[in-house]
Design a protein around this motif. Sequence first.
Motif, PDB file in Angstrom:
ATOM      1  N   HIS A 183      -0.864   6.648  -1.307  1.00 31.58           N
ATOM      2  CA  HIS A 183      -0.079   6.054  -0.229  1.00 31.58           C
ATOM      3  C   HIS A 183      -0.163   6.949   1.008  1.00 31.58           C
ATOM      4  O   HIS A 183       0.031   8.162   0.928  1.00 31.58           O
ATOM      5  CB  HIS A 183       1.379   5.879  -0.657  1.00 31.58           C
ATOM      6  N   GLY A 218      -1.476   2.900   4.820  1.00 30.75           N
ATOM      7  CA  GLY A 218      -1.305   1.911   3.762  1.00 30.75           C
ATOM      8  C   GLY A 218      -1.690   2.475   2.410  1.00 30.75           C
ATOM      9  O   GLY A 218      -1.661   3.690   2.184  1.00 30.75           O
ATOM     10  N   ASP A 240      -5.939  -4.347   1.840  1.00 31.22           N
ATOM     11  CA  ASP A 240      -5.457  -5.136   2.977  1.00 31.22           C
ATOM     12  C   ASP A 240      -5.520  -6.624   2.641  1.00 31.22           C
ATOM     13  O   ASP A 240      -6.582  -7.248   2.699  1.00 31.22           O
ATOM     14  CB  ASP A 240      -6.305  -4.837   4.216  1.00 31.22           C
TER      15      ASP A 240
END
Length: 330
Positions: free
Chosen positions: A208, A212, A230
């Motif tokens: 993390h 993102g 994503d």
Amino acid sequence: PDRIEILLGVGSMTVPRSSVEKVEMASPEQNRAIRNQWKTRYLLHEDYVPAGMENIARLLTAARDARDTARQAGSAHAADMKHESSLLARLERLRSELIRVSKRMQNASRTSSPAAYNAMVLEYNNLYAAYTVGIHELAEFRAKHPAPSDRFSFYLDSLDALRRAYESALVLPDSGQDADRARFLDRVARIIEDYSRDFSTTAVRSEHSESGIIVAVTVNDSTTGRFLLDTGAAVMTLTEQFARRLNLDTSSLPAIDIVLADGAQASARAVILPSVQVGSARCEHVEAAVIAQQPAPDIDGLLGMSFLRNFAFRIDPSSGQVTLTQFAPR
């Protein structure tokens, strides 16, 4: 009437009146024997539900229906994949031809043999146009015939709900139905085990960051990079640096416009990656775009929906694990 209905307390039966000589009330022992025989018979036929197990029976039916729907959708999708394979094979041939003609043009002289050079330019332009059209045809076909991931996910969710109810039932207090409940739950356990084989699951560590969630992705069975997960990216993207590590020649491939996460437009080169793998989760012939921009420092690209749409994926913030589950019936 010619026929009479006999109520047995555990069901009923209709028989010809002429076949009945007399009717006697069963003794308590006989009544228990009749009930046990009836329950055993219906347990074997998966119809008997002990008291207190009605919710599990309902979830079992829902999981069975979801499985049937997922399998039907999977069969239809397999037929679509045959046509997709022909589109991909054509694109690969065009890509190889584009690279071949492009190299010939680089080594050719415009002045010494202008006619031959112009013929190569014409051939290149035709291949370029055909490849561009092929990329759009593939995108349109996949949009019209998407992987039925919603049905696979619904089946997985139905199975998870059944598993949770089963695990809760194992710790329920006795309700006078011990033997019946044990047989019923044993059957449910076998069904859960059987249905679970319809799925292939892999769990991978993630990192993390401010940008993102980052996962390790292996492309073309050769090169591993750090990719941002994503779900907002329609296709997977690669940086030009990572494409060079793959020895991927994109200079002669068509340029396309894509929209980045911040809404800005960027030029990219459309490619079809032979394979993309995260842990043991693997897809072949994955649409991707090679872009000059780097999504974030030390990031090799975006792991977008052209890969993720094939899986039900979950992120556990506490453990940092990303779980990818694929419908893969035997």
